[in-house]
Design a protein around this motif. Sequence first.
Motif, mmCIF file in Angstrom:
data_model
loop_
_atom_site.group_PDB
_atom_site.id
_atom_site.type_symbol
_atom_site.label_atom_id
_atom_site.label_comp_id
_atom_site.label_asym_id
_atom_site.label_seq_id
_atom_site.Cartn_x
_atom_site.Cartn_y
_atom_site.Cartn_z
ATOM 1 N N VAL A 195 0.797 -0.973 -0.369
ATOM 2 C CA VAL A 195 -0.083 0.189 0.056
ATOM 3 C C VAL A 195 1.044 1.317 0.005
ATOM 4 O O VAL A 195 1.752 1.358 1.113
ATOM 5 C CB VAL A 195 -0.997 -0.122 1.200
ATOM 6 C CG1 VAL A 195 -1.649 1.580 1.396
ATOM 7 C CG2 VAL A 195 -1.837 -1.315 1.303
ATOM 8 N N GLY A 196 0.818 2.047 -1.022
ATOM 9 C CA GLY A 196 1.462 3.361 -1.052
ATOM 10 C C GLY A 196 0.663 4.541 -0.617
ATOM 11 O O GLY A 196 -0.503 4.343 -0.921
ATOM 12 N N VAL A 197 1.104 5.323 0.003
ATOM 13 C CA VAL A 197 0.300 6.492 0.816
ATOM 14 C C VAL A 197 1.371 7.799 0.484
ATOM 15 O O VAL A 197 2.434 7.896 0.851
ATOM 16 C CB VAL A 197 0.307 6.347 2.274
ATOM 17 C CG1 VAL A 197 -0.678 7.555 2.680
ATOM 18 C CG2 VAL A 197 -0.625 5.157 2.647
ATOM 19 N N PHE A 198 0.861 8.639 -0.266
ATOM 20 C CA PHE A 198 1.669 9.818 -0.391
ATOM 21 C C PHE A 198 1.787 10.781 0.794
ATOM 22 O O PHE A 198 0.786 10.917 1.496
ATOM 23 C CB PHE A 198 1.160 10.896 -1.424
ATOM 24 C CG PHE A 198 1.444 9.942 -3.026
ATOM 25 C CD1 PHE A 198 0.262 9.756 -3.647
ATOM 26 C CD2 PHE A 198 2.564 9.624 -3.540
ATOM 27 C CE1 PHE A 198 0.199 8.972 -4.789
ATOM 28 C CE2 PHE A 198 2.662 9.118 -4.611
ATOM 29 C CZ PHE A 198 1.635 8.508 -5.489
ATOM 30 N N LEU A 199 2.925 11.575 0.995
ATOM 31 C CA LEU A 199 3.111 12.357 1.971
ATOM 32 C C LEU A 199 3.114 13.752 1.326
ATOM 33 O O LEU A 199 4.104 14.126 0.265
ATOM 34 C CB LEU A 199 4.479 12.053 2.893
ATOM 35 C CG LEU A 199 4.383 11.163 4.018
ATOM 36 C CD1 LEU A 199 3.961 9.612 3.492
ATOM 37 C CD2 LEU A 199 5.416 11.102 4.855
ATOM 38 N N LYS A 200 2.249 14.760 1.875
ATOM 39 C CA LYS A 200 2.229 16.063 1.256
ATOM 40 C C LYS A 200 2.791 17.084 2.206
ATOM 41 O O LYS A 200 2.628 16.608 3.662
ATOM 42 C CB LYS A 200 0.713 16.406 0.785
ATOM 43 C CG LYS A 200 -0.197 16.429 1.904
ATOM 44 C CD LYS A 200 -1.615 17.041 1.383
ATOM 45 C CE LYS A 200 -2.557 17.034 2.474
ATOM 46 N NZ LYS A 200 -3.833 16.832 2.310
ATOM 47 N N LEU A 201 3.358 18.267 1.944
ATOM 48 C CA LEU A 201 4.020 19.039 2.920
ATOM 49 C C LEU A 201 2.594 19.765 3.721
ATOM 50 O O LEU A 201 1.684 20.203 2.894
ATOM 51 C CB LEU A 201 4.812 20.223 2.117
ATOM 52 C CG LEU A 201 6.221 19.715 1.937
ATOM 53 C CD1 LEU A 201 6.932 21.154 1.338
ATOM 54 C CD2 LEU A 201 6.854 19.304 3.067
ATOM 55 N N GLY A 202 2.977 19.876 5.058
ATOM 56 C CA GLY A 202 2.092 20.447 5.773
ATOM 57 C C GLY A 202 2.316 20.437 7.220
ATOM 58 O O GLY A 202 3.436 20.435 7.325
ATOM 59 N N ASN A 203 1.194 20.323 8.170
ATOM 60 C CA ASN A 203 1.881 20.344 9.613
ATOM 61 C C ASN A 203 2.429 19.094 9.779
ATOM 62 O O ASN A 203 2.260 17.988 9.241
ATOM 63 C CB ASN A 203 0.542 20.476 10.311
ATOM 64 C CG ASN A 203 -0.447 21.664 10.152
ATOM 65 O OD1 ASN A 203 0.333 22.655 9.912
ATOM 66 N ND2 ASN A 203 -1.681 21.598 10.043
ATOM 67 N N ALA A 204 3.209 19.211 10.851
ATOM 68 C CA ALA A 204 4.018 17.734 11.424
ATOM 69 C C ALA A 204 2.983 16.909 11.691
ATOM 70 O O ALA A 204 1.905 17.100 12.286
ATOM 71 C CB ALA A 204 4.641 18.213 12.557
ATOM 72 N N ASN A 205 3.353 15.493 11.366
ATOM 73 C CA ASN A 205 2.280 14.353 11.434
ATOM 74 C C ASN A 205 2.957 13.913 12.682
ATOM 75 O O ASN A 205 3.811 13.399 12.986
ATOM 76 C CB ASN A 205 2.570 13.591 10.247
ATOM 77 C CG ASN A 205 1.454 12.344 10.235
ATOM 78 O OD1 ASN A 205 1.344 11.964 11.331
ATOM 79 N ND2 ASN A 205 1.007 12.052 9.179
ATOM 80 N N PRO A 206 1.894 13.995 13.888
ATOM 81 C CA PRO A 206 2.110 13.368 15.140
ATOM 82 C C PRO A 206 2.336 11.912 15.122
ATOM 83 O O PRO A 206 3.252 11.312 15.792
ATOM 84 C CB PRO A 206 0.898 13.724 15.743
ATOM 85 C CG PRO A 206 -0.368 13.794 14.995
ATOM 86 C CD PRO A 206 0.373 14.478 13.672
ATOM 87 N N PHE A 207 1.709 11.107 13.970
ATOM 88 C CA PHE A 207 2.054 9.591 14.111
ATOM 89 C C PHE A 207 3.599 9.405 13.620
ATOM 90 O O PHE A 207 4.268 8.331 14.087
ATOM 91 C CB PHE A 207 1.056 8.893 13.210
ATOM 92 C CG PHE A 207 -0.404 8.855 13.864
ATOM 93 C CD1 PHE A 207 -1.115 9.758 13.558
ATOM 94 C CD2 PHE A 207 -0.799 7.771 14.688
ATOM 95 C CE1 PHE A 207 -2.479 9.834 14.373
ATOM 96 C CE2 PHE A 207 -2.033 7.942 15.227
ATOM 97 C CZ PHE A 207 -2.916 8.669 15.204
#
Length: 249
Positions: free
Chosen positions: A132-144
């Motif tokens: 499963v591929g999930v894209f990461l986009k620039l934004g707020n820091a991801n807490p997970f």
Amino acid sequence: MGLHYSHHKHCLTHHQSPINIHTRTAKYDPSLKPLKFNYDPKTAKRIVNVGHCFNVEFEDTCDRSVLTDGPLTGHYRLCQFHFHWGSSDKDGSEHNIDGKLYPAELHIVHWNSKSYATFAEAAQHPDGVAVVGVFLKLGNANPFLQSIIENLDKVKTKGKACPFTEFDLDGLLPKDLNYWTYMGSLTTTPYFECVTWIILQEAISVSSEQLEQFRRLQRTSENENPSFILENHRPVQPLDHRVVLSSCP
Ligand SMILES: NS(=O)(=O)c1nccs1
Ligand SMILES: [Zn+2]
């Protein structure tokens, strides 16, 4: 392994990954089911620096964390997840969407535990692996992501590992689970053509500072001159005659 004979061209073709997904050419397939994630946070085991990236490994000696349905037949056992990133926020993802690159891409790796006994065996078969591929986009820091990143200083050099238990992988999934799917390969050696790719259409967030932490990992072992994993994404490969299917119109 890896060469397909396409009769009309009387030649051998490769089905490699990643690819550029041309969204308007993807074909809606109403027979595709919704993805069913069944992850037990207690199966998280450790984080390992494998040289070209870091893997978050899960206990995969039994079906406690599995992916079912979607384009898949049977059940696929979670074994690890990892990321691909770039030397700047301008690129980093492996798959592209209509030529658009994201700054990073998460790969959640599963293997067909209905038909095979290990990942290594499953990777020898076209229906062996589901990523499963999930894209990461620039934004707020991801807490997970933060709970992973705060451990990276313990696995700075190649071969180092640290315990990492109790992780809720659902936290890295977007709300919308619509996806594109196609048949392809591992994007790192040994590039076996064993992967049913399932690329989620919605991205999750990552901050620039979090990506900078990824780039501080070293591809070298502790007694070598340090060289940093500034990027680890493979170029896109020819689609050839493959068709990308979509779970939604
Ligand atoms: N990047 S990937 O998920 O295709 C992969 N390569 C080797 C094991 S898993
Ligand atoms: Zn990957």
